[in-house]
Design an enzyme around this catalytic site. Sequence first.
Site, short mmCIF file in Angstrom:
data_model
loop_
_atom_site.label_atom_id
_atom_site.label_comp_id
_atom_site.label_asym_id
_atom_site.label_seq_id
_atom_site.Cartn_x
_atom_site.Cartn_y
_atom_site.Cartn_z
N GLN A 35 -4.23 -1.50 9.99
CA GLN A 35 -4.12 -2.80 9.34
C GLN A 35 -4.63 -3.90 10.29
O GLN A 35 -4.17 -4.02 11.42
CB GLN A 35 -2.64 -3.06 8.96
N LYS B 76 0.84 -1.20 0.00
CA LYS B 76 0.00 0.00 0.00
C LYS B 76 0.87 1.25 0.00
O LYS B 76 0.62 2.21 -0.72
CB LYS B 76 -0.93 -0.01 1.23
N ASP C 195 -10.98 3.03 5.04
CA ASP C 195 -11.47 1.67 4.77
C ASP C 195 -12.99 1.60 4.81
O ASP C 195 -13.57 0.56 4.49
CB ASP C 195 -10.91 0.71 5.83
#
Length: 280
Positions: free
Chosen positions: A93, A49, A116
């Site tokens: 994460q 990422k 997200d």
Amino acid sequence: MTTILDGKKLSAKILNKLSEEIRKLDKKPSLAVILVGDNPASELYVNLKKKAAEKIGITSTVLTYPQNIDEKTVLDKISELNNDKNVDAILVQLPLPQQINSTNIIQAISPKKDVDGFTPENIGKMSIGVEPYAYPCTPKGILTLLEEYKINLQGKHVVIIGRSNIVGKPLAQMLLNKDATVTICHSATTNLSDITKTADILISAVGKPKIIKKDMIKNNSVIVDVGTSKVDGKIFGDVDFENLSELTSYITPVPGGVGPMTIASLLVNTYELSKRMRKN
Ligand code: NAP
């Protein structure tokens, strides 16, 4: 004849366009990533990422914490990032170590920086048909890929295997919003193949290599493979691609299907959050 749903190609196209937009900005969008512990898969995803973000001009900062860190330290950092004008988007994460309650952590992220799309506000908005600040990246990537190949969803029976908060559940909601008829299966589903055989579009998000066999699908259906499992250093999807791809109309490869689309969606979300942030 089957068509490969080429996520690698589409993601490159999306990111090229995005990098042109970012080049025009005085202040680059900025993404903060929290990585806790020493899970090799998480480290790999975060590195991918970060590299992808920097390639297109997004500033990305990775904040790493040891496996035994306490929940409060992470919550304090999220609060600091929520109030930091130089941070547009925050990603934690997952999975997190056992002593940390993931729900508490996700709830602490400002919905306006929730890249997200996992916070209750963003998930709730999506569920009642209101535009959230961001849509969850993997479901968004899948929908973008299906749209690119003009795969109609209206009235289609979509079967999703997997009911996680990050893939299966938000994906089902987004497909419902597109007028698909959605069935969600999971580990307690009985007669799985009876259900999968009725799918016009089958999306598997389990994480067990090659569990979807050719006798489980309908001829000419669309197959989307979200699963990624590493066996002896090699990446496998959930789908027995070699033996069933010829029976499908469209199919995603692993790697090169959903994975790159997830990263593209994350960076599009970062850019969009930054644009919204600067308007206010
Ligand atoms: P997860 O939280 O472990 O969920 C897996 C789901 O599969 C659960 O709902 C589970 O059911 C169900 N399941 C397990 N065994 C099953 C079986 N034999 N039959 C039917 N259902 C079964 O995983 P996740 O986070 O959603 O991720 C799923 C996979 O996608 C993983 O391989 C992950 O690495 C991959 N992934 C890929 C991307 C990408 O960008 N390519 C992004 C996210 C995830 P229960 O709920 O009953 O346990």
